[in-house]
Design a protein around this motif. Structure first.
Motif, PDB file in Angstrom:
ATOM      1  N   LEU A  83     -48.988   9.843  52.321  1.00 27.68           N
ATOM      2  CA  LEU A  83     -47.617   9.739  52.821  1.00 27.68           C
ATOM      3  C   LEU A  83     -46.799  10.935  52.357  1.00 27.68           C
ATOM      4  O   LEU A  83     -47.054  11.497  51.300  1.00 27.68           O
ATOM      5  N   ASN A  84     -45.792  11.278  53.146  1.00 27.71           N
ATOM      6  CA  ASN A  84     -44.882  12.347  52.747  1.00 27.71           C
ATOM      7  C   ASN A  84     -43.824  11.745  51.825  1.00 27.71           C
ATOM      8  O   ASN A  84     -42.788  11.285  52.268  1.00 27.71           O
ATOM      9  N   THR A  85     -44.095  11.757  50.532  1.00 35.71           N
ATOM     10  CA  THR A  85     -43.191  11.163  49.551  1.00 35.71           C
ATOM     11  C   THR A  85     -42.219  12.187  48.985  1.00 35.71           C
ATOM     12  O   THR A  85     -41.480  11.890  48.062  1.00 35.71           O
ATOM     13  N   GLY A  86     -42.214  13.395  49.541  1.00 39.64           N
ATOM     14  CA  GLY A  86     -41.428  14.479  48.987  1.00 39.64           C
ATOM     15  C   GLY A  86     -39.952  14.417  49.312  1.00 39.64           C
ATOM     16  O   GLY A  86     -39.480  13.572  50.073  1.00 39.64           O
ATOM     17  N   ASP A  87     -39.215  15.325  48.703  1.00 37.95           N
ATOM     18  CA  ASP A  87     -37.776  15.429  48.860  1.00 37.95           C
ATOM     19  C   ASP A  87     -37.435  16.688  49.649  1.00 37.95           C
ATOM     20  O   ASP A  87     -38.297  17.525  49.920  1.00 37.95           O
ATOM     21  N   TYR A  88     -36.161  16.813  49.986  1.00 39.93           N
ATOM     22  CA  TYR A  88     -35.659  18.025  50.611  1.00 39.93           C
ATOM     23  C   TYR A  88     -35.292  19.021  49.516  1.00 39.93           C
ATOM     24  O   TYR A  88     -34.783  18.633  48.470  1.00 39.93           O
ATOM     25  N   VAL A  89     -35.553  20.291  49.763  1.00 41.11           N
ATOM     26  CA  VAL A  89     -35.261  21.326  48.783  1.00 41.11           C
ATOM     27  C   VAL A  89     -34.441  22.425  49.458  1.00 41.11           C
ATOM     28  O   VAL A  89     -34.824  22.943  50.506  1.00 41.11           O
ATOM     29  N   VAL A  90     -33.308  22.762  48.850  1.00 40.68           N
ATOM     30  CA  VAL A  90     -32.452  23.846  49.309  1.00 40.68           C
ATOM     31  C   VAL A  90     -32.527  24.952  48.255  1.00 40.68           C
ATOM     32  O   VAL A  90     -32.211  24.719  47.096  1.00 40.68           O
ATOM     33  N   VAL A  91     -32.964  26.130  48.673  1.00 43.32           N
ATOM     34  CA  VAL A  91     -33.078  27.266  47.760  1.00 43.32           C
ATOM     35  C   VAL A  91     -31.965  28.253  48.110  1.00 43.32           C
ATOM     36  O   VAL A  91     -31.830  28.665  49.261  1.00 43.32           O
ATOM     37  N   ILE A  92     -31.163  28.612  47.097  1.00 46.22           N
ATOM     38  CA  ILE A  92     -30.093  29.580  47.304  1.00 46.22           C
ATOM     39  C   ILE A  92     -30.391  30.848  46.495  1.00 46.22           C
ATOM     40  O   ILE A  92     -31.223  30.818  45.581  1.00 46.22           O
TER      41      ILE A  92
END
Length: 176
Positions: free
Chosen positions: A52-61
């Motif tokens: 399953l895709n148990t991951g989170d969203y990641v925003v890289v700045i």
């Protein structure tokens, strides 16, 4: 007497992805990419399962401020092919960082994700921006509020131990 209990199985309905903001300023490219890949896959969660895709969203700045060691800026090459004879294009890391600094991080992270449909879905949860501004502030704030509410709820109600059930031994009962 034996009891058969089924182990906990993570379901898609149990998943609540969070949003993480990572500042790439003065971080090394490979170490940053591996940290992002772990968050995208969900391996930091106790409910991780590989199917399953148990991951989170990641925003890289601040992708333009990422660093590399050694002579990688001149020696590391990125290749792509147009599909036509003689259509091989090559570009070193310094040229790529000058033109599109977000592509270097995306390329490094993509290589650390699974090579299947789930890996492509995980990669879609990665948002990379060259500067320090991003349009996902509302999602990040909502995640922080959810975390704060969860910790406040856990602190407000300490778990009380369940009352022990009365024991009934089948062997001590007399047959009538």
């Amino acid at each position: 007497m034996t009891t058969n209990t089924k182990p906990y199985r993570t379901r898609a309905s149990d998943l609540k992805p969070l949003w993480h903001v990572i500042d790439a300023d003065e971080k090394r490219l490979g170490r940053l990419a591996s940290e992002i890949a772990v968050l995208l896959q969900g391996k930091h969660k106790p409910m991780y399962v590989p199917y399953l895709n148990t991951g989170d969203y990641v925003v890289v700045i601040n992708a333009e401020k990422v660093r590399v060691t050694g002579k990688k800026l001149e020696q590391k090459m990125y290749y792509r092919h147009s599909g036509y004879p003689g259509g091989l294009k090559e570009q070193n890391l310094s040229t790529l960082m000058d033109k599109t600094p977000t592509q270097a991080i995306k390329h490094a992270v993509k290589g650390m994700l699974p090579k299947n449909a789930m890996g492509r879905r995980m990669f879609g949860c990665l948002k990379v921006y060259a500067g320090d501004a991003h349009p996902h502030e509302a999602q990040v704030i909502a995640t922080e509020r959810a975390k704060a509410a969860e910790t406040a709820e856990a602190a407000a109600e300490p778990e009380e131990p369940a009352a022990p059930k009365p024991r009934t031994d089948r062997t001590t009962k007399k047959k009538e």
